[in-house]
Design a protein around this motif. Structure first.
Motif, mmCIF file in Angstrom:
data_model
loop_
_atom_site.group_PDB
_atom_site.id
_atom_site.type_symbol
_atom_site.label_atom_id
_atom_site.label_comp_id
_atom_site.label_asym_id
_atom_site.label_seq_id
_atom_site.Cartn_x
_atom_site.Cartn_y
_atom_site.Cartn_z
ATOM 1 N N SER A 225 11.728 -0.512 1.601
ATOM 2 C CA SER A 225 12.986 0.159 1.919
ATOM 3 C C SER A 225 14.136 -0.810 2.142
ATOM 4 C CB SER A 225 12.826 1.023 3.176
ATOM 5 O OG SER A 225 11.873 2.033 2.980
ATOM 6 N N TYR A 226 13.872 -2.082 2.008
ATOM 7 C CA TYR A 226 14.884 -3.090 2.304
ATOM 8 C C TYR A 226 15.198 -3.961 1.107
ATOM 9 C CZ TYR A 226 14.643 -2.041 7.266
ATOM 10 O OH TYR A 226 14.724 -1.408 8.476
ATOM 11 N N THR A 227 16.448 -4.297 0.987
ATOM 12 C CA THR A 227 16.852 -5.375 0.099
ATOM 13 C C THR A 227 16.486 -6.690 0.782
ATOM 14 O OG1 THR A 227 18.660 -4.199 -0.997
ATOM 15 C CG2 THR A 227 18.854 -6.595 -0.848
ATOM 16 N N MET A 228 15.836 -7.563 0.046
ATOM 17 C CA MET A 228 15.430 -8.860 0.575
ATOM 18 C C MET A 228 16.301 -9.941 -0.061
ATOM 19 S SD MET A 228 13.108 -7.996 2.662
ATOM 20 C CE MET A 228 12.523 -9.635 3.113
ATOM 21 N N ALA A 229 16.748 -10.859 0.752
ATOM 22 C CA ALA A 229 17.681 -11.871 0.261
ATOM 23 C C ALA A 229 17.323 -13.247 0.812
ATOM 24 C CB ALA A 229 19.106 -11.504 0.674
ATOM 25 N N TRP A 230 17.864 -14.249 0.123
ATOM 26 C CA TRP A 230 17.821 -15.619 0.620
ATOM 27 C C TRP A 230 19.263 -16.097 0.781
ATOM 28 C CZ3 TRP A 230 13.495 -18.211 2.104
ATOM 29 C CH2 TRP A 230 12.257 -17.712 1.680
ATOM 30 N N PHE A 231 19.504 -16.711 1.910
ATOM 31 C CA PHE A 231 20.761 -17.390 2.178
ATOM 32 C C PHE A 231 20.420 -18.849 2.477
ATOM 33 C CE2 PHE A 231 23.939 -13.979 2.757
ATOM 34 C CZ PHE A 231 23.107 -12.866 2.699
ATOM 35 N N ARG A 232 21.420 -19.702 2.441
ATOM 36 C CA ARG A 232 21.185 -21.103 2.801
ATOM 37 C C ARG A 232 22.381 -21.655 3.550
ATOM 38 N NH1 ARG A 232 21.411 -23.897 -3.262
ATOM 39 N NH2 ARG A 232 23.681 -23.694 -3.590
ATOM 40 N N GLN A 233 22.097 -22.651 4.364
ATOM 41 C CA GLN A 233 23.152 -23.287 5.135
ATOM 42 C C GLN A 233 22.974 -24.790 5.091
ATOM 43 O OE1 GLN A 233 23.505 -21.841 9.160
ATOM 44 N NE2 GLN A 233 25.585 -22.606 9.334
ATOM 45 N N ALA A 234 23.940 -25.443 4.474
ATOM 46 C CA ALA A 234 23.945 -26.898 4.402
ATOM 47 C C ALA A 234 24.620 -27.451 5.658
ATOM 48 C CB ALA A 234 24.687 -27.356 3.152
ATOM 49 N N PRO A 235 24.331 -28.695 6.009
ATOM 50 C CA PRO A 235 24.935 -29.288 7.208
ATOM 51 C C PRO A 235 26.452 -29.217 7.165
ATOM 52 C CG PRO A 235 23.171 -30.676 6.400
ATOM 53 C CD PRO A 235 23.369 -29.609 5.365
ATOM 54 N N GLY A 236 27.032 -28.692 8.224
ATOM 55 C CA GLY A 236 28.475 -28.620 8.321
ATOM 56 C C GLY A 236 29.125 -27.512 7.523
ATOM 57 N N LYS A 237 28.322 -26.650 6.922
ATOM 58 C CA LYS A 237 28.867 -25.575 6.100
ATOM 59 C C LYS A 237 28.409 -24.221 6.612
ATOM 60 C CE LYS A 237 29.360 -28.219 1.833
ATOM 61 N NZ LYS A 237 29.094 -28.250 0.360
ATOM 62 N N GLU A 238 29.081 -23.177 6.139
ATOM 63 C CA GLU A 238 28.694 -21.834 6.526
ATOM 64 C C GLU A 238 27.471 -21.393 5.715
ATOM 65 O OE1 GLU A 238 32.853 -19.879 8.126
ATOM 66 O OE2 GLU A 238 31.646 -18.840 6.620
ATOM 67 N N ARG A 239 26.778 -20.437 6.289
ATOM 68 C CA ARG A 239 25.635 -19.869 5.584
ATOM 69 C C ARG A 239 26.138 -19.098 4.371
ATOM 70 N NH1 ARG A 239 21.022 -17.251 9.290
ATOM 71 N NH2 ARG A 239 21.555 -19.213 10.334
ATOM 72 N N GLU A 240 25.502 -19.323 3.223
ATOM 73 C CA GLU A 240 25.962 -18.684 1.995
ATOM 74 C C GLU A 240 24.831 -17.941 1.306
ATOM 75 O OE1 GLU A 240 27.326 -21.636 -0.796
ATOM 76 O OE2 GLU A 240 25.341 -22.514 -1.042
#
Length: 124
Positions: free
Chosen positions: A30-45
């Motif tokens: 029932s859920y959309t599954m996603a991957w995000f990433r966050q590099a040092p000093g940056k926002e999560r994308e």
């Protein structure tokens, strides 16, 4: 609800890694599954997502044709296959579950549940 991400590590540029996210406590299909990433000093994308209905996939331009997301409904697991890795892919990768509408699939704020993150380091 628990999302457990694994598979991160150190790899040379051009190499591959496979990340996994095991879910429990939610109705996985029932859920959309996603991957995000966050590099040092940056926002999560946003990196990629696979939608709950139909299983369509969406990729950020930066990873298109290199990364592949898939889900195993029997195991309640989502996998991210990462090929041709680049140093700029270095980040902590987070899996997430949510129910965003199609046009908002990339919106971080619409994901309810998050894993703890797994670190990926790509050396040049």
């Amino acid at each position: 609800v628990q999302l457990q991400a694994s598979g991160g590590g150190l790899v040379q540029a051009g190499g591959s890694l496979t990340l996994s996210c095991a879910s429990s406590g939610l109705t996985f299909s029932s859920y959309t599954m996603a991957w995000f990433r966050q590099a040092p000093g940056k926002e999560r994308e946003f990196v990629t997502a696979i939608r709950q209905s139909g299983g369509s996939t969406i990729y950020a331009d930066s990873v298109k044709d290199r990364f592949t997301i898939s889900r195993d409904r029997a195991k309640n697991t989502v996998t991210l296959q990462m090929n041709s890795l680049k140093p700029e892919d270095t980040a902590v990768y987070y899996c997430a579950a949510g129910r965003p509408i199609l046009s908002a699939t990339q919106w971080r704020s619409l994901y309810y549940y998050w894993g703890q993150g797994t670190e990926v380091t790509v050396s040049s």
